[in-house]
Design an enzyme around this catalytic site. Structure first.
Site, PDB file in Angstrom:
ATOM      1  CD  GLU A   1       4.651   3.325  -9.007  1.00 21.26           C
ATOM      2  OE1 GLU A   1       4.022   3.460  -7.928  1.00 21.26           O
ATOM      3  OE2 GLU A   1       5.247   2.286  -9.328  1.00 21.26           O
TER       4      GLU A   1
ATOM      5  CD  GLU B   1       7.088   1.853  -4.974  1.00 28.20           C
ATOM      6  OE1 GLU B   1       6.660   0.932  -4.251  1.00 28.20           O
ATOM      7  OE2 GLU B   1       6.347   2.718  -5.476  1.00 28.20           O
TER       8      GLU B   1
END
Length: 469
Positions: free
Chosen positions: A398, A269
């Site tokens: 995710e 991320e």
């Protein structure tokens, strides 16, 4: 996922000689035995030195560093200084001890661990990804932060309330029907001022990887948020690239003998903290440079890492950013051994915002809501068209939705979302990997009892597993 969301909703020697350790010594009865271990393609070879007088030697082995439960491999004469373990399974890490008799007692050398060189099959990353759905995340267990004293084994693994990862947990994940596991890892807090990773922490991560391998799970480790030092700006680019290269050189060397069921993912991320806007040219260029530095560092370590499957990420793991920023993959001198990773938490007010009153999902239940079925299908189709159809497999590293018992006691809509997202991704060739943060109470995303591996929400687990068939 970044740790803030969860809380609110080797040294150089190791780098140079993976699994061929500095001598590990133990003393007693006036004698000292120092053990080393190294893996080859056909066995694991042990050697040791003896100072003083010993009257007997025994070799022991285990699949973790705890001597309790270890197995004896051999009883040797007192003059022996080596042993070859031909029974070692390829790709499994083993810990070894030499037990010696001296004076009136029995003592142990220090522990040394090694892995027989695992098999790297002639398999593309697309073929590997086909064996990974559905996947599961260990959440922030190895990412949890706190204080650390260099050289100790007092890690922060339980600092955020989860128990230590165990073999029982991974066995439970496999038994439930999951085929792969993503293990997010923090490294900076366990590194010295020169970015040398603590050998003790490297050993603990190796243990956890071993648990997953023993359970028969395809495993992926990464550098997770790690304190947020990977800011994609020109000002931070030089320092971040240097650290990224040094960390991955050490990590890759440590795991270079593992088989192809171990994957590396370079980052997590990456974004400028707090800035969720589409990336600028600067941010995009620097983040793509992180991906390239990761690929180059791992490949340079050689061995099995020359053909290991590697995972790079879209900017902030966002699907739209993947198309606009990361459509061109990094350079790699090994063909067809790279995957792209994205994450998916849309709509945020349903999946992650515990303060939101939006608790229904789907066109039928919430027709005015955003990110319903058609939106999801469109987003995943972008990844199929932009990557999968061009030969680049995609991992949805995710995805999850929190439990909202104050509105939906049975968790009907959470299960519906989990099932639909899993199926929509899988149908387009994307590998869904569920984010389990370890907590099973309200406003959390855990599915398993982390202490035992038992299923806390069998209906949700079954929905996810069956949606990826």
């Amino acid at each position: 996922m970044k740790p803030v969301l969860i809380k609110t909703v080797l040294s150089l020697a190791l780098c140079a000689a993976p699994f061929a350790q500095a001598q590990n010594c133990g003393s007693g009865g006036g004698a000292t035995v120092c053990l080393t271990a190294s893996g080859t393609g056909s066995d694991v070879r042990l050697s040791w030195t003896v100072s003083g007088s010993v009257s007997g030697l025994q070799v022991y082995r285990d699949t973790d560093s705890d001597p309790n439960g270890r197995s004896r491999l051999a009883v040797l004469g007192k003059s022996a200084t080596s042993y070859t373990d031909s029974s070692a399974s390829p790709g499994t890490v083993y810990w070894y001890w030499v037990k010696f008799s001296a004076g009136s007692g029995s003592f142990n050398s220090g522990t040394a661990h090694a892995v027989r060189v695992g098999v790297m099959r002639n398999m593309t990353s697309m073929q590997m990804s086909a064996q990974m759905a559905p996947g599961w995340n260990l959440g922030n267990t190895l990412e949890a932060t706190g204080s650390y004293v260099w050289g100790s084994t007092n890690f922060n693994e339980t600092a955020w309330g989860n128990p230590k990862a165990s073999q029982a947990l991974f066995n439970g994940i496999k038994a439930a029907g999951f085929k792969s596991v993503r293990i997010p890892v923090s490294w900076k807090q366990y590194a010295d001022a020169n970015d040398n990773i603590s050998p003790q922490w490297m050993e603990r991560v190796t243990e956890v990887v071993n648990y997953a391998h023993n359970a028969g799970l395809v495993t992926m480790i990464n550098i997770h948020w790690d304190g947020g030092w990977m800011q994609p700006t020109y000002a931070q680019q030089g320092v971040a690239n240097a650290r990224l290269t040094k960390f991955w050189t050490q990590i890759a060397n440590n795991f270079k003998n593992h088989d192809d069921t171990l994957l590396f993912a370079g980052t997590n991320e990456v974004m400028v903290d707090g800035n969720y806007n589409p990336p600028t040219t600067e941010y995009c260029d620097v983040q793509k440079g992180f991906n390239q530095a990761f690929i180059s560092a791992v490949r340079a370590t050689g061995g099995n890492n020359s053909s290991r499957h590697l995972v790079v990420q879209a900017f902030n793991t966002n699907i739209n950013n993947a198309i606009s920023c990361n459509a061109t993959m990094p350079s790699d001198w090994t063909a067809n051994r790279m995957m792209m990773e994205i994450h998916y938490y849309d709509p945020y007010d349903f999946t992650l915002d515990a303060n939101s009153a939006s608790w229904k999902w789907g066109q039928a239940a919430n027709p005015s809501g955003w990110a319903n079925e058609s939106y999801t299908d469109g987003q995943f189709q972008k990844m199929k068209t932009g990557f999968i159809d061009k030969g680049v497999p995609v991992l949805m590293g995710e995805y999850a939705a929190i439990l909202r018992t104050e509105y939906d006691p049975a968790g009907t809509y959470r299960k519906m979302w989990d099932q639909y997202i899993t199926r929509a991704a899988y149908a387009r060739g994307i590998v869904p990997m569920y984010w389990d943060n370890g907590y099973t109470d309200n406003h959390q995303m855990g599915l398993f009892n982390r202490s035992t591996g038992a299923q806390a929400f069998p209906d949700v687990i079954s929905a996810i597993v069956n949606a990826a068939k």
